[in-house]
Structures are given as structure tokens and as C-alpha cells.
Design a protein around this motif. Structure first.
Motif, PDB file in Angstrom:
ATOM      1  N   GLY A 125       0.785  -1.174  -0.026  1.00 23.95           N
ATOM      2  CA  GLY A 125       0.049   0.045  -0.081  1.00 23.95           C
ATOM      3  C   GLY A 125       0.699   1.344   0.118  1.00 23.95           C
ATOM      4  O   GLY A 125       1.955   1.231   0.412  1.00 23.95           O
ATOM      5  N   GLN A 126       0.308   2.398  -0.314  1.00 23.76           N
ATOM      6  CA  GLN A 126       1.084   3.512  -0.316  1.00 23.76           C
ATOM      7  C   GLN A 126       0.140   4.685   0.311  1.00 23.76           C
ATOM      8  O   GLN A 126      -0.890   5.204  -0.227  1.00 23.76           O
ATOM      9  CB  GLN A 126       1.249   3.904  -1.832  1.00 23.76           C
ATOM     10  N   HIS A 127       0.488   5.031   1.523  1.00 26.26           N
ATOM     11  CA  HIS A 127      -0.177   5.917   2.387  1.00 26.26           C
ATOM     12  C   HIS A 127      -0.041   7.381   2.168  1.00 26.26           C
ATOM     13  O   HIS A 127       0.347   8.142   2.812  1.00 26.26           O
ATOM     14  CB  HIS A 127       0.267   5.499   3.965  1.00 26.26           C
ATOM     15  N   GLY A 128      -0.248   7.717   0.973  1.00 25.12           N
ATOM     16  CA  GLY A 128      -0.423   9.157   0.352  1.00 25.12           C
ATOM     17  C   GLY A 128       0.558   9.023  -0.676  1.00 25.12           C
ATOM     18  O   GLY A 128       0.942   8.006  -1.603  1.00 25.12           O
ATOM     19  N   ARG A 129       0.900  10.397  -1.080  1.00 22.61           N
ATOM     20  CA  ARG A 129       1.791  10.601  -2.280  1.00 22.61           C
ATOM     21  C   ARG A 129       2.672  11.746  -1.937  1.00 22.61           C
ATOM     22  O   ARG A 129       2.637  12.675  -1.280  1.00 22.61           O
ATOM     23  CB  ARG A 129       0.959  10.916  -3.641  1.00 22.61           C
ATOM     24  N   GLY A 130       3.880  11.363  -2.362  1.00 23.61           N
ATOM     25  CA  GLY A 130       5.262  12.420  -2.162  1.00 23.61           C
ATOM     26  C   GLY A 130       5.722  12.340  -1.048  1.00 23.61           C
ATOM     27  O   GLY A 130       5.889  11.409  -0.232  1.00 23.61           O
ATOM     28  N   GLU A 131       6.138  13.595  -0.519  1.00 26.55           N
ATOM     29  CA  GLU A 131       6.857  13.693   0.655  1.00 26.55           C
ATOM     30  C   GLU A 131       6.053  13.400   1.842  1.00 26.55           C
ATOM     31  O   GLU A 131       6.748  12.911   2.901  1.00 26.55           O
ATOM     32  CB  GLU A 131       7.197  15.292   0.903  1.00 26.55           C
ATOM     33  N   ILE A 132       4.718  13.286   1.889  1.00 25.53           N
ATOM     34  CA  ILE A 132       3.898  12.942   3.160  1.00 25.53           C
ATOM     35  C   ILE A 132       4.342  11.393   3.561  1.00 25.53           C
ATOM     36  O   ILE A 132       4.165  10.838   4.604  1.00 25.53           O
ATOM     37  CB  ILE A 132       2.673  12.971   2.917  1.00 25.53           C
ATOM     38  N   LEU A 133       4.680  10.667   2.693  1.00 29.32           N
ATOM     39  CA  LEU A 133       5.173   9.207   2.819  1.00 29.32           C
ATOM     40  C   LEU A 133       6.386   8.954   3.926  1.00 29.32           C
ATOM     41  O   LEU A 133       6.455   7.974   4.451  1.00 29.32           O
ATOM     42  CB  LEU A 133       5.476   8.487   1.526  1.00 29.32           C
ATOM     43  N   LYS A 134       7.058  10.068   3.896  1.00 29.61           N
ATOM     44  CA  LYS A 134       8.099  10.104   4.935  1.00 29.61           C
ATOM     45  C   LYS A 134       7.514   9.893   6.314  1.00 29.61           C
ATOM     46  O   LYS A 134       8.123   9.503   7.357  1.00 29.61           O
ATOM     47  CB  LYS A 134       9.155  11.250   4.923  1.00 29.61           C
ATOM     48  N   LEU A 135       6.350  10.377   6.688  1.00 24.90           N
ATOM     49  CA  LEU A 135       5.778  10.653   7.709  1.00 24.90           C
ATOM     50  C   LEU A 135       4.881   9.415   7.878  1.00 24.90           C
ATOM     51  O   LEU A 135       4.531   8.953   9.054  1.00 24.90           O
ATOM     52  CB  LEU A 135       4.704  11.876   8.183  1.00 24.90           C
ATOM     53  N   THR A 136       4.020   9.223   6.911  1.00 25.18           N
ATOM     54  CA  THR A 136       3.084   8.167   7.179  1.00 25.18           C
ATOM     55  C   THR A 136       3.542   6.548   7.226  1.00 25.18           C
ATOM     56  O   THR A 136       2.868   5.834   8.051  1.00 25.18           O
ATOM     57  CB  THR A 136       1.996   8.193   5.997  1.00 25.18           C
ATOM     58  N   GLY A 137       4.789   6.423   6.741  1.00 28.13           N
ATOM     59  CA  GLY A 137       5.272   5.069   6.854  1.00 28.13           C
ATOM     60  C   GLY A 137       4.707   4.021   6.022  1.00 28.13           C
ATOM     61  O   GLY A 137       3.675   4.152   5.137  1.00 28.13           O
ATOM     62  N   LEU A 138       5.207   2.657   6.588  1.00 28.91           N
ATOM     63  CA  LEU A 138       4.687   1.413   5.625  1.00 28.91           C
ATOM     64  C   LEU A 138       3.329   1.191   6.125  1.00 28.91           C
ATOM     65  O   LEU A 138       2.975   1.214   7.188  1.00 28.91           O
ATOM     66  CB  LEU A 138       5.573   0.351   5.955  1.00 28.91           C
ATOM     67  N   VAL A 139       2.501   0.591   5.211  1.00 32.99           N
ATOM     68  CA  VAL A 139       1.206   0.008   5.331  1.00 32.99           C
ATOM     69  C   VAL A 139       1.102  -1.228   4.580  1.00 32.99           C
ATOM     70  O   VAL A 139       1.938  -1.505   3.683  1.00 32.99           O
ATOM     71  CB  VAL A 139       0.118   0.862   5.116  1.00 32.99           C
ATOM     72  N   CYS A 140      -0.019  -1.854   4.564  1.00 28.79           N
ATOM     73  CA  CYS A 140      -0.023  -3.085   3.961  1.00 28.79           C
ATOM     74  C   CYS A 140      -1.784  -3.382   3.675  1.00 28.79           C
ATOM     75  O   CYS A 140      -2.533  -2.833   4.584  1.00 28.79           O
ATOM     76  CB  CYS A 140       0.571  -4.498   4.401  1.00 28.79           C
ATOM     77  N   GLY A 141      -1.942  -4.165   2.733  1.00 30.42           N
ATOM     78  CA  GLY A 141      -3.382  -4.673   2.447  1.00 30.42           C
ATOM     79  C   GLY A 141      -3.515  -6.297   2.718  1.00 30.42           C
ATOM     80  O   GLY A 141      -2.067  -6.744   2.842  1.00 30.42           O
ATOM     81  N   VAL A 142      -4.360  -6.996   2.429  1.00 28.78           N
ATOM     82  CA  VAL A 142      -4.520  -8.447   2.456  1.00 28.78           C
ATOM     83  C   VAL A 142      -5.409  -8.989   1.398  1.00 28.78           C
ATOM     84  O   VAL A 142      -6.531  -8.344   1.466  1.00 28.78           O
ATOM     85  CB  VAL A 142      -4.670  -8.837   3.686  1.00 28.78           C
ATOM     86  N   VAL A 143      -5.121  -9.964   0.717  1.00 24.76           N
ATOM     87  CA  VAL A 143      -5.924 -10.734  -0.095  1.00 24.76           C
ATOM     88  C   VAL A 143      -6.221 -12.130   0.566  1.00 24.76           C
ATOM     89  O   VAL A 143      -5.235 -12.837   1.105  1.00 24.76           O
ATOM     90  CB  VAL A 143      -5.301 -11.293  -1.488  1.00 24.76           C
ATOM     91  N   PHE A 144      -7.911 -12.461   0.612  1.00 27.75           N
ATOM     92  CA  PHE A 144      -8.187 -13.631   1.184  1.00 27.75           C
ATOM     93  C   PHE A 144      -8.507 -14.586   0.016  1.00 27.75           C
ATOM     94  O   PHE A 144      -9.309 -14.180  -0.798  1.00 27.75           O
ATOM     95  CB  PHE A 144      -9.462 -13.425   2.147  1.00 27.75           C
TER      96      PHE A 144
END
Length: 253
Positions: A125-144
Motif C-alpha cells: 500500500g501507499q499511504h499518500g503521495r510524495g513527501e508525506i510518505l516520509k511521515l505516514t510510513g509503511l502499510v499493507c493490505g491483504v487478499v483472502f
């Protein structure tokens, strides 16, 4: 399959005879401060109460925590969940932090995780775009995935970008849950999907049912349910897009 929408990104998924709690934010209304540098600084989070009891919400077989922001994993959840509950974390760093809260059965979600006989596939996942990603950090999703169920994709805190397209192309999910509140800070743009992102998901998976959650529950939301419903009508997505109210339950056979 049943999907119970609780509040914000918190959902309970009943899948192949197992129940999964995803991203539990269980605090009482107004218990936490507002997210800073964002709208509605006079409103404490969560903005709304839980639609059902915590005891009912945590009556599950496993928990999936897509990341550790407090609107996805809060102190109330840490206090309420049994310490021997099976918990899946997105990476080793998150797993260590969850373990530090006393949880004894924590596993890092992989692209080939199996729980009972249910396939759990970690997605990017991408928790935003551009510079804000330095603050939001890593995220994930999941497929069942399971032979008796439709394929489900819970996208998590992500905007639309090429990896979401890739997940849809690869796994062809029939049900997709998107975090669609267009949450924002005053600087940095969207942190999760807005209406145009949801439209991209629809175009990528026009035959899938799309469930929009993560709406109007924390102070920095930017897209209301009513606005998304109207946009859905304008774009002729309405038969496929379910804009949820807290406490709604959907069954898919």
C-alpha cells in the motif's frame, strides 16, 4: 462471506468459517486527541461511538493489523483483546511493538501465509503521495482466498497507484474493501483513497463489489458518505459501490 463494518477501518470478516478482526480502533467516542495539522481540531477522536459492544467485536479467531497508526490499533484494542489472540502484523517491526504490549501469538504476514486453510496474501500500500510518505510510513493490505469463498481484497490505507492495479490484475478479487475517506492534513494531500481513487478501482474491477469504509470517523476525513454516493451515481458505479454506515453487514455467496 460476511463483512461487518464497525467504524473507520475496523471491520470483521467472516470467511471460510473463521472470523477476522481487521484494524481494531475500539476507543470510546472522543477518547483521543484530533490528528494535528488537519481539519476539525475541536473534535476529538473517534468522532462516533462503536455500533456494537467490544465483546462482540473481539469474538474472533484472529486479528490483522495493517499498520500501527492509532486509528487502526489503539490502546483500547490492546486492553480488550486476549493476550493469546492470533495477530498478524505487516512486518517484523510492527510485530515487535505488538509483542511489547503483551501479545504472545504474533506472526508477520507474508505473501503465502495460511491460517487454517485460508490463504492470506500480504499486499503493498501507499499511504499518500510524495513527501508525506516520509511521515505516514509503511502499510499493507491483504487478499483472502479459499476454495469455498469469493476472493476478497482489503486494500488498507492506500491511495490508488500501480501496485493496487497489480493486485487486482493478479488476484481478480470479487469483493474489494477500500479506505475511502480522503483523509488529509493541511499539507501533503490525500492519505487514503478519495472519490477519484475509488473510480479507478471501479474501472480496474468493474464486475467486483466495492465496499467503502474509513469514512467520517476521525477528524481529518475529507470525503463524506453523501458526496461519495452522489459521485457514484454520476459515474454509474452505484450497483457496484457500497458506501457503508457503521454497523452494516454484507453477505456474499
Amino acid at each position: 462471506m460476511k463483512i461487518n463494518t464497525i467504524r473507520n477501518a475496523t471491520i470483521v470478516v467472516e470467511y471460510a468459517d473463521k472470523k477476522f478482526l481487521i484494524d481494531p480502533m475500539l476507543a470510546p467516542k472522543g477518547a483521543d486527541p484530533p490528528f494535528p495539522n488537519s481539519p476539525r481540531q475541536d473534535q476529538h477522536n473517534p468522532l462516533v461511538s462503536l455500533p456494537t459492544s467490544i465483546e462482540e467485536i473481539i469474538n474472533v479467531d484472529a486479528v490483522i493489523v495493517t499498520h500501527l497508526h492509532y486509528d487502526h490499533w489503539d490502546e483500547a484494542a490492546k486492553d480488550a483483546l486476549p493476550k493469546d489472540m492470533k495477530i498478524f502484523a505487516q512486518n517484523e517491526e510492527d510485530a515487535i511493538e505488538i509483542q511489547s504490549a503483551g501479545f504472545q501469538n504474533v506472526e508477520v504476514l507474508q505473501e503465502d501465509t495460511v491460517f487454517d486453510d485460508i490463504k492470506l496474501i500480504k499486499t503493498k500500500g501507499q499511504h499518500g503521495r510524495g513527501e508525506i510518505l516520509k511521515l505516514t510510513g509503511l502499510v499493507c493490505g491483504v487478499v483472502f482466498k479459499h476454495q469455498t469463498e469469493k476472493t476478497l481484497y482489503v486494500a488498507g490505507d492506500t491511495v490508488w497507484y500501480e501496485d493496487v492495479q497489480e493486485v487486482i490484475d493478479t488476484h481478480k478479487p470479487e469483493i474489494i474493501v477500500v479506505n475511502a475517506g480522503d483523509n488529509q492534513f493541511f499539507e501533503g494531500g490525500s492519505l487514503v483513497m478519495g472519490k477519484d481513487d475509488v473510480f479507478e478501482v471501479y474501472k480496474a474491477a468493474p464486475a467486483s463489489k466495492i465496499i467503502a469504509v474509513h469514512m467520517e470517523a476521525v477528524n481529518h476525513w475529507g470525503l463524506s458518505r453523501e458526496e461519495l454516493k452522489q459521485f457514484s451515481k454520476d459515474k454509474e458505479m452505484s450497483p457496484n459501490l457500497l458506501v457503508t454506515d457503521d454497523g452494516n453487514c454484507y453477505t456474499f455467496k
